[in-house]
Design a protein around this motif. Structure first.
Motif, PDB file in Angstrom:
ATOM      1  N   GLU A  87      -3.378  -5.881   5.682  1.00  0.00           N
ATOM      2  CA  GLU A  87      -1.684  -6.480   6.050  1.00  0.00           C
ATOM      3  C   GLU A  87      -0.943  -7.178   6.568  1.00  0.00           C
ATOM      4  O   GLU A  87      -1.977  -7.168   7.689  1.00  0.00           O
ATOM      5  N   GLU A  89       1.261  -8.620   8.888  1.00  0.00           N
ATOM      6  CA  GLU A  89       2.944  -8.203   9.666  1.00  0.00           C
ATOM      7  C   GLU A  89       3.244  -9.340  10.326  1.00  0.00           C
ATOM      8  O   GLU A  89       2.950 -10.186  11.449  1.00  0.00           O
ATOM      9  N   ASP A 115       6.007  -5.020   1.278  1.00  0.00           N
ATOM     10  CA  ASP A 115       5.624  -3.450   1.425  1.00  0.00           C
ATOM     11  C   ASP A 115       7.524  -3.211   1.439  1.00  0.00           C
ATOM     12  O   ASP A 115       8.176  -3.581   1.480  1.00  0.00           O
ATOM     13  N   ARG A 123       1.073  -6.548   1.658  1.00  0.00           N
ATOM     14  CA  ARG A 123      -0.103  -6.310   1.618  1.00  0.00           C
ATOM     15  C   ARG A 123      -0.935  -7.424   0.596  1.00  0.00           C
ATOM     16  O   ARG A 123       0.218  -7.585  -0.161  1.00  0.00           O
TER      17      ARG A 123
END
Length: 146
Positions: A87, A89, A115, A123
């Protein structure tokens, strides 16, 4: 902003590489304070000069420092890996090149996806690859966005 690395691998300095606890702590502090590429290269050169070629465990530790530098450049606030999924971010103020990102997603064959619930999160499937390969894979993917 600060980058959090929460990966399913870590690095360390084995006793066979640096025996003295005080020296080892000094090296850990140097690696933890690395914030630029020239510092990374300097610490790598110093370790190689003083102790010889880095073992895989120590290379993984240096790779984490390199990933942290790349994440700061890309304004990534979190890099988390769980069960073969990474992941990524981005901060709200990311200066990401959208063309590079779209090209990366298209060329991934479905392994990299945005995502649907978080617009600032990507992702990425990492699968079950080894420690060294995983570090190189993550670094290579982030480098494509720089």
């Amino acid at each position: 902003f600060d980058t959090t690395l929460d990966l399913e691998y870590t690095g360390f300095i084995p006793d066979s590489y640096i025996k003295e606890a005080a020296e080892k702590m000094e090296v850990y502090k140097k690696i933890a304070s690395i914030s630029r590429e020239d510092e990374l290269e300097g610490v790598f050169a110093e370790l190689t000069d003083r102790f010889g070629p880095l073992p895989d465990e120590a290379m993984s530790l240096m790779s984490l420092a390199e990933l942290r530098i790349m994440c700061r450049k890309l304004r990534i606030s979190l890099l988390r890996e769980r069960k073969g999924q990474l992941e990524i971010e981005f901060t709200r103020m990311s200066s990401l090149n959208i063309d590079k990102l779209m090209r990366m997603i298209q060329q991934s064959g479905g392994k990299i996806k945005p995502d649907p619930h978080k617009p600032n999160v990507l992702r990425m499937a990492t699968g079950t690859i080894g420690l060294k390969e995983k570090s190189e894979f993550i670094r290579d993917q982030l480098a494509r966005l720089l």
